[in-house]
Design an enzyme around this catalytic site. Structure first.
Site, short mmCIF file in Angstrom:
data_model
loop_
_atom_site.label_atom_id
_atom_site.label_comp_id
_atom_site.label_asym_id
_atom_site.label_seq_id
_atom_site.Cartn_x
_atom_site.Cartn_y
_atom_site.Cartn_z
N GLU A 131 -1.39 -8.45 -18.81
CA GLU A 131 -1.45 -7.50 -17.71
C GLU A 131 -2.31 -6.28 -18.02
O GLU A 131 -3.12 -5.86 -17.20
CB GLU A 131 0.01 -7.06 -17.44
CG GLU A 131 0.25 -6.35 -16.16
CD GLU A 131 1.75 -6.04 -15.99
OE1 GLU A 131 2.53 -6.16 -16.96
OE2 GLU A 131 2.12 -5.64 -14.87
N CYS A 158 0.88 -1.16 0.00
CA CYS A 158 0.00 0.00 0.00
C CYS A 158 0.91 1.21 0.00
O CYS A 158 2.12 1.06 0.05
CB CYS A 158 -0.85 0.01 1.27
SG CYS A 158 -1.72 -1.55 1.54
N ASN A 170 1.28 -0.57 5.95
CA ASN A 170 1.58 -1.33 4.74
C ASN A 170 2.29 -2.59 5.18
O ASN A 170 3.22 -2.52 5.96
CB ASN A 170 2.50 -0.49 3.84
CG ASN A 170 3.06 -1.29 2.69
OD1 ASN A 170 2.43 -2.23 2.20
ND2 ASN A 170 4.25 -0.93 2.24
N GLY A 171 1.82 -3.76 4.70
CA GLY A 171 2.47 -5.01 5.08
C GLY A 171 1.46 -6.01 5.61
O GLY A 171 0.25 -5.86 5.38
N GLU A 178 7.91 -12.00 -22.00
CA GLU A 178 7.59 -10.64 -21.55
C GLU A 178 6.48 -10.03 -22.42
O GLU A 178 5.58 -9.35 -21.91
CB GLU A 178 8.86 -9.78 -21.58
CG GLU A 178 8.68 -8.31 -21.26
CD GLU A 178 8.11 -8.04 -19.87
OE1 GLU A 178 8.01 -8.97 -19.05
OE2 GLU A 178 7.72 -6.89 -19.63
N TRP A 193 -4.04 -1.65 -1.18
CA TRP A 193 -4.20 -2.81 -2.06
C TRP A 193 -4.48 -3.97 -1.12
O TRP A 193 -3.62 -4.36 -0.32
CB TRP A 193 -2.93 -3.03 -2.87
CG TRP A 193 -3.03 -4.11 -3.88
CD1 TRP A 193 -3.57 -4.03 -5.12
CD2 TRP A 193 -2.55 -5.45 -3.74
NE1 TRP A 193 -3.45 -5.24 -5.76
CE2 TRP A 193 -2.84 -6.13 -4.95
CE3 TRP A 193 -1.90 -6.16 -2.72
CZ2 TRP A 193 -2.50 -7.46 -5.16
CZ3 TRP A 193 -1.57 -7.48 -2.93
CH2 TRP A 193 -1.88 -8.11 -4.14
N LYS A 233 3.02 -8.71 -20.74
CA LYS A 233 2.54 -7.34 -20.92
C LYS A 233 1.13 -7.35 -21.49
O LYS A 233 0.26 -6.61 -21.08
CB LYS A 233 3.51 -6.61 -21.86
CG LYS A 233 3.73 -5.18 -21.58
CD LYS A 233 4.84 -4.88 -20.59
CE LYS A 233 4.71 -5.59 -19.27
NZ LYS A 233 5.84 -5.39 -18.39
N ARG A 262 1.10 1.94 -5.97
CA ARG A 262 1.35 0.89 -5.00
C ARG A 262 0.08 0.15 -4.60
O ARG A 262 0.13 -0.84 -3.86
CB ARG A 262 1.98 1.49 -3.74
CG ARG A 262 3.30 2.16 -3.98
CD ARG A 262 3.84 2.72 -2.71
NE ARG A 262 4.08 1.67 -1.73
CZ ARG A 262 5.18 0.93 -1.67
NH1 ARG A 262 6.15 1.15 -2.52
NH2 ARG A 262 5.32 0.00 -0.76
N LYS A 276 2.03 -1.93 -8.38
CA LYS A 276 3.37 -1.77 -8.91
C LYS A 276 4.39 -2.56 -8.10
O LYS A 276 5.28 -3.19 -8.64
CB LYS A 276 3.74 -0.29 -8.92
CG LYS A 276 5.11 0.03 -9.48
CD LYS A 276 5.15 -0.20 -10.96
CE LYS A 276 6.47 0.18 -11.59
NZ LYS A 276 6.60 -0.45 -12.93
N HIS A 299 5.21 -29.19 -28.99
CA HIS A 299 5.07 -30.19 -27.93
C HIS A 299 3.77 -30.01 -27.14
O HIS A 299 3.66 -30.52 -26.02
CB HIS A 299 6.28 -30.12 -26.99
CG HIS A 299 7.56 -30.50 -27.67
ND1 HIS A 299 7.83 -31.78 -28.08
CD2 HIS A 299 8.63 -29.75 -28.06
CE1 HIS A 299 9.03 -31.82 -28.67
NE2 HIS A 299 9.53 -30.59 -28.68
C1 AGP Z 1 5.49 -6.23 -14.71
O1 AGP Z 1 4.87 -5.42 -15.64
C2 AGP Z 1 4.87 -6.28 -13.38
N1 AGP Z 1 4.61 -5.01 -12.85
C3 AGP Z 1 5.49 -7.28 -12.41
O2 AGP Z 1 5.60 -8.52 -13.06
C4 AGP Z 1 6.85 -6.91 -11.79
O3 AGP Z 1 7.86 -7.00 -12.74
C5 AGP Z 1 7.12 -7.85 -10.60
O4 AGP Z 1 6.13 -7.66 -9.64
C6 AGP Z 1 8.48 -7.64 -9.99
O5 AGP Z 1 8.65 -6.35 -9.50
P1 AGP Z 1 10.08 -5.79 -9.14
O6 AGP Z 1 10.88 -5.74 -10.40
O7 AGP Z 1 9.83 -4.45 -8.54
O8 AGP Z 1 10.70 -6.76 -8.17
#
Ligand code: AGP
Length: 596
Positions: free
Chosen positions: A476, A2, A100-101, A469, A74, A473, A28, A591, A492
């Protein structure tokens, strides 16, 4: 996971400062938000929804005070409702807490407090904190001691900030969750991350685990939780507040995709000597690892897969592990260097894998974007990717910067022979990425395939992590089904999914055996009537089998991986934009994932 903000000394601007700070921290988490202001008492306004919903809710309130805390959430315990939004209060309403946590022992604390007559109004773990403080205050303990004692009873991860009625002070502490102080003139801030207060100051103090901060009109102090003094360093933030605005782009993600040439230049600056064909990372010392184990999550894991190939191809045994799986069966480490790749430096899974490695005596390093992050502070070495702040939840410029940083590390640590070609291609990368950005046909391709049922991405070698990747993307930010495969794996099993409704994006670069084999795989999907989009440097005849080609300049295969990925970033972005998705804040995501 958060966002927390707190400030003292802002007078009439306090509420605006808190809400502005929360908007900077929304990356966050963004399912509910709230603020608490300490005046004679403590007033709280909070709501489910985003910061704009909080703004609307605040319009009808007469919240005043010159000391306050705020939170954007979050969910981890309890759904995103008004009641579960932070700040949380005690039974008297005199104490307000943001957190947060995850408080691991919250259930036993809650049972104890309920047994003692406290009434809880939320499902959260956080709510135990104000009730613990309330108990201590009732026992006649002063507010600071009451907060310290309450925090001492918590197990798990936390960054907490507390205000108490009648006291113009913010108390805060951290364990395993980030917290940073911002030092202005006659005003002090605290937050989960610097952008929350960067508009007001560039002077910061990063709190370490087990530290306690007190912010009031006199200034600030940092001690251990037991009250012992600690030495603090004041750091200066070098990036500009402007860098966290959208600068005219519709979304942070698009802005950040376009910032890549500059980010890559920053990553390279002072670290390569093109004339000599060498890389200078001597500030890291002589690491000479006999092996490398990468731990990372999500996009950073894809960068780690790419990095592991760089080291293996230089003759150093290297593997990439999903951080969340690493500790379940820690591989033999020996003299290997364990490298956590993490944009934020705060990802709980990655921190936990690094800690598991350290416990077994491993040397650790982080490749991170955030100076002063937990990973940077806990690891023996930190190598910064220097991408600048990334606000969009979907990682873009930080992935390409990780790719470049990992090249520098591999070159600097392994002293492989043909460095000159690679170094030249790295130096050319910013310009080549700019070319891709200027000329990409990704938007037109996105228009053609925006209604597809599913998207597949394939690649080999350095292009395999790019395929993974590209798919991540796409899922996501578009919420569509997408999968990335090693080209050779398609036959396969996944080939059964391929139809005329499933576009296949094939990354084919170079003219070697690997590229020719991938062209063979492209023919296999073309024969099943799947639309094919080739991401190609024109060195093979893949275009003959493709419906569309996204072109990249001819370069070293390692650099080609960065260029191919740039097209795929744009493809996902434009598909998501056409579908009207919430690109910078996709549903269910945050994030920085600070829970395991
Ligand atoms: C990628 O677009 C995501 N936001 C997510 O997979 C991210 O890369 C992952 O949570 C790792 O985050 P970090 O690089 O801050 O450790």
């Amino acid at each position: 996971m958060c966002g927390i903000i707190g400030c003292v000394g802002r007078g009439d601007e306090t509420l605006d400062t808190l809400v502005h700070g929360l908007s900077k921290l929304e990356y966050r988490g963004y399912d509910s938000a709230g603020v608490a202001m300490a005046n004679g008492g403590v007033d709280v306004v909070k709501t489910a929804g985003e910061i704009d919903d909080l703004r609307r809710t605040l319009e009808g309130s007469a919240l005043t005070g010159d000391v306050g805390i705020g939170h954007t959430r979050w969910s981890t315990h309890g759904p995103p409702t008004d009641a579960n939004a932070h700040p949380h209060q005690d039974c008297t309403g005199d104490v307000a807490v943001v957190h947060n946590g995850i408080i691991e022992n919250y259930q036993s604390l809650r049972d104890e407090l309920v047994g003692a007559g406290h009434t809880f109004t939320s499902d959260t773990d956080t709510e135990v904190v104000p009730h613990l403080v309330e108990d201590a205050l009732e026992a006649g303990v002063d507010p600071e001691r009451a907060v310290r004692d309450a925090i001492a009873r918590l197990e798990g991860s936390y960054a907490v900030a507390v205000v108490v009625a009648g006291h113009s002070t913010v108390y805060a502490a951290r364990n395993d969750s980030p917290l940073v102080l911002g030092l202005g003139e006659d005003e002090t801030f605290l937050a989960s991350d610097v952008p929350a207060f960067r508009d007001y100051t560039d002077q910061v103090v990063y709190l370490a685990d087990g530290e306690f901060a007190r912010l009031d009109a006199e200034g600030w102090t940092v001690t251990t939780l037991d009250g012992e003094s600690v030495e603090t360093d004041v750091d200066t933030i070098e990036w500009d507040p402007e860098e966290t605005g959208k600068s005219g782009y519709d979304h942070y993600m698009l802005k950040e995709i376009h910032e890549q040439p500059r980010a890559l230049r920053q990553c390279l600056r002072g670290r390569v000597d093109e004339m000599a064909g060498t890389v200078d990372i001597e500030d890291l010392g002589d690491l000479s690892p006999t092996g490398v184990q990468f731990v990372a999550c999500g996009t950073s894991y894809h960068a780690a897969l790419y990095g592991a190939q760089l080291f293996r191809n230089a003759g150093i045994p290297a593997q990439a592990f999903l951080a969340s799986e690493y500790a379940t069966s820690v591989p033999p480490i020996g003299d290997a260097l364990v490298v956590g790749v993490t944009q934020s430096g705060e990802t709980a899974d990655t921190l936990s894998a690094l800690r598991a490695a350290r416990k077994r005596g491993a040397r650790t390093m982080t490749v991170t974007n955030v100076v002063g992050s937990t990973a940077a502070r806990e690891c023996d070495h930190a190598f910064y990717i220097r991408a600048g702040p990334e606000i969009g939840v979907a990682a873009s410029k930080t992935f390409s910067s990780q790719q470049v940083a990992l090249n520098l590390l591999a070159l600097g640590m392994t002293r492989t022979v043909d460095t000159r070609d690679v170094i030249t291609s790295l130096r050319e990368l910013p310009g080549n990425v700019q070319r891709v950005l200027d000329e990409s046909a990704a938007e037109a391709v996105a228009e053609v395939y925006q209604d597809a049922d599913a998207y597949f991405f394939i690649g080999r070698g350095y292009q395999h992590p790019v395929a993974l990747e590209g798919a991540l993307k796409m899922k996501e930010i578009t919420y569509k089904h997408a999968e990335g495969f090693a080209s050779g794996e398609l036959k396969h099993g996944p080939l059964a999914l391929v139809t005329e409704h499933t576009p296949v994006f094939a990354v084919v670069t170079g003219d070697g055996e690997q590229a020719r084999k991938t062209v063979g795989n492209v023919k296999e999907v073309e024969a099943r009537d799947a639309p094919v989009v080739a991401i190609s440097d024109g060195q093979t005849d893949v275009a003959r089998y493709a419906d569309h080609v996204l072109e990249i300049p001819e370069t070293h295969p390692r650099a080609a991986a960065v260029l191919a990925n740039t097209h795929l970033q744009l493809l996902s972005y434009h598909t998501a934009a056409l579908l009207g998705r919430n690109i910078d804040k996709p549903r269910n995501l945050a994030k920085s994932v600070t829970v395991e």
